[in-house]
Design a protein around this motif. Structure first.
Motif, PDB file in Angstrom:
ATOM      1  N   HIS A 209     -14.150  -5.713   5.254  1.00 56.84           N
ATOM      2  CA  HIS A 209     -13.227  -4.969   4.720  1.00 56.84           C
ATOM      3  C   HIS A 209     -11.893  -5.034   5.528  1.00 56.84           C
ATOM      4  O   HIS A 209     -11.889  -5.695   6.658  1.00 56.84           O
ATOM      5  CB  HIS A 209     -13.350  -3.561   4.457  1.00 56.84           C
ATOM      6  CG  HIS A 209     -14.324  -3.132   3.341  1.00 56.84           C
ATOM      7  ND1 HIS A 209     -14.657  -1.838   3.099  1.00 56.84           N
ATOM      8  CD2 HIS A 209     -14.962  -3.992   2.479  1.00 56.84           C
ATOM      9  CE1 HIS A 209     -15.608  -1.851   2.065  1.00 56.84           C
ATOM     10  NE2 HIS A 209     -15.827  -3.141   1.867  1.00 56.84           N
TER      11      HIS A 209
ATOM     12  N   GLU B 250      -9.828  -3.284   6.949  1.00 58.03           N
ATOM     13  CA  GLU B 250      -9.751  -2.491   8.382  1.00 58.03           C
ATOM     14  C   GLU B 250     -10.422  -3.425   9.455  1.00 58.03           C
ATOM     15  O   GLU B 250     -10.008  -3.340  10.896  1.00 58.03           O
ATOM     16  CB  GLU B 250     -10.445  -1.026   8.331  1.00 58.03           C
ATOM     17  CG  GLU B 250      -9.818  -0.281   7.228  1.00 58.03           C
ATOM     18  CD  GLU B 250     -10.431  -0.307   5.793  1.00 58.03           C
ATOM     19  OE1 GLU B 250     -10.622  -1.414   5.368  1.00 58.03           O
ATOM     20  OE2 GLU B 250     -10.587   0.747   5.115  1.00 58.03           O
TER      21      GLU B 250
ATOM     22  N   ARG C 276     -21.894  -3.640   0.423  1.00 55.09           N
ATOM     23  CA  ARG C 276     -22.129  -4.810   0.943  1.00 55.09           C
ATOM     24  C   ARG C 276     -22.191  -4.926   2.534  1.00 55.09           C
ATOM     25  O   ARG C 276     -22.455  -5.678   3.182  1.00 55.09           O
ATOM     26  CB  ARG C 276     -21.542  -5.929   0.420  1.00 55.09           C
ATOM     27  CG  ARG C 276     -22.137  -6.017  -0.986  1.00 55.09           C
ATOM     28  CD  ARG C 276     -21.501  -6.956  -1.956  1.00 55.09           C
ATOM     29  NE  ARG C 276     -20.213  -5.979  -2.545  1.00 55.09           N
ATOM     30  CZ  ARG C 276     -20.018  -5.872  -3.627  1.00 55.09           C
ATOM     31  NH1 ARG C 276     -20.134  -6.581  -4.658  1.00 55.09           N
ATOM     32  NH2 ARG C 276     -18.990  -5.004  -4.142  1.00 55.09           N
TER      33      ARG C 276
HETATM   34  N1  LIG Z   1     -10.471   0.642   2.477  1.00 58.27           N
HETATM   35  C1  LIG Z   1     -11.314  -0.445   1.770  1.00 58.27           C
HETATM   36  N2  LIG Z   1     -10.847  -1.538   2.382  1.00 58.27           N
HETATM   37  C2  LIG Z   1     -11.301  -2.765   1.847  1.00 58.27           C
HETATM   38  O1  LIG Z   1     -11.087  -3.752   2.505  1.00 58.27           O
HETATM   39  C3  LIG Z   1     -12.530  -2.586   0.925  1.00 58.27           C
HETATM   40  N3  LIG Z   1     -12.734  -3.764   0.013  1.00 58.27           N
HETATM   41  C4  LIG Z   1     -12.780  -1.203   0.291  1.00 58.27           C
HETATM   42  N4  LIG Z   1     -13.648  -1.244  -0.837  1.00 58.27           N
HETATM   43  C5  LIG Z   1     -14.173  -0.043  -1.223  1.00 58.27           C
HETATM   44  O2  LIG Z   1     -15.690  -0.286  -1.083  1.00 58.27           O
HETATM   45  C6  LIG Z   1     -16.386  -0.769  -2.093  1.00 58.27           C
HETATM   46  C7  LIG Z   1     -16.890  -1.959  -1.793  1.00 58.27           C
HETATM   47  O3  LIG Z   1     -17.660  -1.894  -0.668  1.00 58.27           O
HETATM   48  P1  LIG Z   1     -18.729  -3.215  -0.144  1.00 58.27           P
HETATM   49  O4  LIG Z   1     -17.648  -4.078   0.058  1.00 58.27           O
HETATM   50  O5  LIG Z   1     -19.702  -3.567  -1.207  1.00 58.27           O
HETATM   51  O6  LIG Z   1     -19.239  -2.741   1.052  1.00 58.27           O
HETATM   52  C8  LIG Z   1     -15.176  -0.876  -3.095  1.00 58.27           C
HETATM   53  O7  LIG Z   1     -15.738  -0.672  -4.392  1.00 58.27           O
HETATM   54  C9  LIG Z   1     -14.129   0.025  -2.776  1.00 58.27           C
HETATM   55  O8  LIG Z   1     -14.393   1.644  -2.955  1.00 58.27           O
HETATM   56  N5  LIG Z   1     -12.187  -0.362   0.955  1.00 58.27           N
END
Ligand SMILES: Nc1nc(O)c(N)c(N[C@@H]2O[C@H](COP(=O)(O)O)[C@@H](O)[C@H]2O)n1
Ligand code: ZN
Length: 405
Positions: A91, A93, A122
């Motif tokens: 992500h 962050e 994921r």
């Molecule tokens: N805060 C935040 N930053 C990002 O860069 C993100 N991609 C998200 N996504 C959130 O997490 C879900 C996906 O999770 P995985 O990549 O499968 O671990 C997505 O549906 C958003 O809710 N949030």
């Protein structure tokens, strides 16, 4: 015709957590809510807009995930930046923390356009990563409507003693991820109907000639719009009459999946869509349709999917299952009317060219919806307009059906 399904996904048949999340998002960015008081300082706004700029670098490539950007600021200086490049990758962050280096984020403020996640998907939860990195403050653009997050990330950070400010440039953050938000809340991609028409409401002459209704500037705007979407849908008529490419015409930009809906597969073998490999193409059809043509398409590298019944809603349900957030309808009037009637369109973008064609049988952007009185007319809300080249772009949204509980 029953008009009730128009933008009719928010209803009591949705699970309770979805209902709750619709309320969270409506209260945050509700279409009829009065302008919100500004949250955060001008510096906070600038940093959040920088997050959005970073997030846009992955435009069209993150579905089913959102576009997210993050910026870490320490002693008034940016020490790390990042964005989410695609689903399955870390992500935003995490990239920003990596860029700040070991210990670089301790005592710092992180700006992130979407609430940090708090779940194992994921990738592991960013909330824990931020706590471990020792950030002092988190500034969030908007709450994540994903039921797996939905305020949980913010609560976790606060419980760890971190200051959290929520809602800086919220509207802009929401706008960038309107497809993701719609997907999460309604379990369908956001449907965007785009068309170009003359001042007298025609999309082509009576002989079907339509190149070009609008100015070059408007056409470039459409190419940019395509780059932000996951798929573009047209019907067989558009393929036969316009022989379109449906690409972004930009080397670096993402090209969405080109989708043709055709029940009988009575399509030209020489169409640009299967003669050019600039973008992937999918043909949606009905079970058993024209096996010879299916074979031809497969040889050309075109994907063919047979649905039991080929309707706009079924097509959108299928594209949802494929993980799409936003779908652009660039079809003719008949398919557009059917997509609207089935609730497959939430947003309309109408380019209006200062030209007049005349005549009563020249094609119009939306076919018959069965309305006989003006009271039945579908009104858009959150309407905006601006001049693009020599044309006017009007955009708006169909009202979401009230959230009945
Ligand atoms: N805060 C935040 N930053 C990002 O860069 C993100 N991609 C998200 N996504 C959130 O997490 C879900 C996906 O999770 P995985 O990549 O499968 O671990 C997505 O549906 C958003 O809710 N949030
Ligand atoms: Zn995360």
């Amino acid at each position: 015709m029953d008009n009730s399904p128009v933008v009719a996904q928010a209803d009591a048949s949705l699970p309770n957590d979805t209902q709750e999340n619709i309320r969270i998002v409506e209260s945050a960015v509700g279409s009829n809510s009065p302008p919100k008081e500004k949250i955060g300082s001008d510096f906070d706004s600038r940093m959040m807009l920088r997050c959005l700029e970073l997030a846009r670098r992955a435009l069209g490539r993150t579905s089913p995930n959102p576009l997210v950007g993050a910026v870490i600021v320490k002693d008034g200086e940016i020490v790390g930046e990042g964005f989410h490049p695609r689903a399955g990758e870390p992500h935003a962050e995490v990239f920003a923390l990596r860029a700040a280096g070991v210990g670089g984020a301790r005592g710092a403020t992180i700006y992130v356009s979407l609430e940090p996640c708090n779940h194992y998907g994921r990738t592991p939860p960013c909330s824990e990563g931020l706590i471990e990195a020792g950030v002092a403050k988190v500034v969030v653009g908007m709450v994540d409507p994903n039921p797996l997050v939905a305020g949980g990330g913010i609560a976790r950070l606060r419980a760890a003693g971190i200051e959290v400010l929520v809602g800086v440039e919220e509207e802009a953050c929401h706008q960038l991820n309107e497809g993701f938000v719609h997907r999460i809340l309604y379990k369908r991609p956001l449907g965007i109907l785009k068309y170009a028409m003359t001042l007298d409401g025609k999309i082509a002459t009576t002989s079907g000639h339509s190149a070009w209704v609008t100015s070059q500037e408007a056409r470039s705007e459409v190419h940019q719009l395509r780059a932000a979407c996951d798929a573009i849908i047209v019907g067989g008529n558009t393929v036969r009459q316009d022989n379109p490419y449906l690409t972004t015409r930009q080397v670096e930009a993402h090209n969405p999946l080109r989708v043709v809906m055709s029940r009988r597969l009575n399509l030209p073998a020489s169409a640009h869509l299967w003669q050019t490999a600039d973008a992937p193409t999918l043909v949606l059809t009905q079970k058993g349709a024209n096996p010879d043509f299916q074979e031809l398409l497969l040889k050309q590298g075109v994907e063919v999917v047979e649905l039991t019944s080929l309707t706009p809603d079924k097509a959108m349900a299928y594209l949802y299952e494929r993980g799409f957030c936003s779908v652009l309808w660039e079809c003719g009037g008949t398919l557009a009317a059917s997509a609207i009637a089935q609730g497959a369109v939430q947003k309309v973008l109408a380019f209006i060219a200062p030209k007049i064609i005349g005549g009563s049988i020249a094609p119009t952007p939306v076919g018959d919806l069965g309305f006989t009185t003006m009271t039945e007319a579908l009104s858009l809300e959150r309407v905006r307009w601006r001049v693009v080249g020599s044309d006017c772009l009007v955009e708006g949204y169909f009202p979401e059906k009230p959230n009945s509980q």
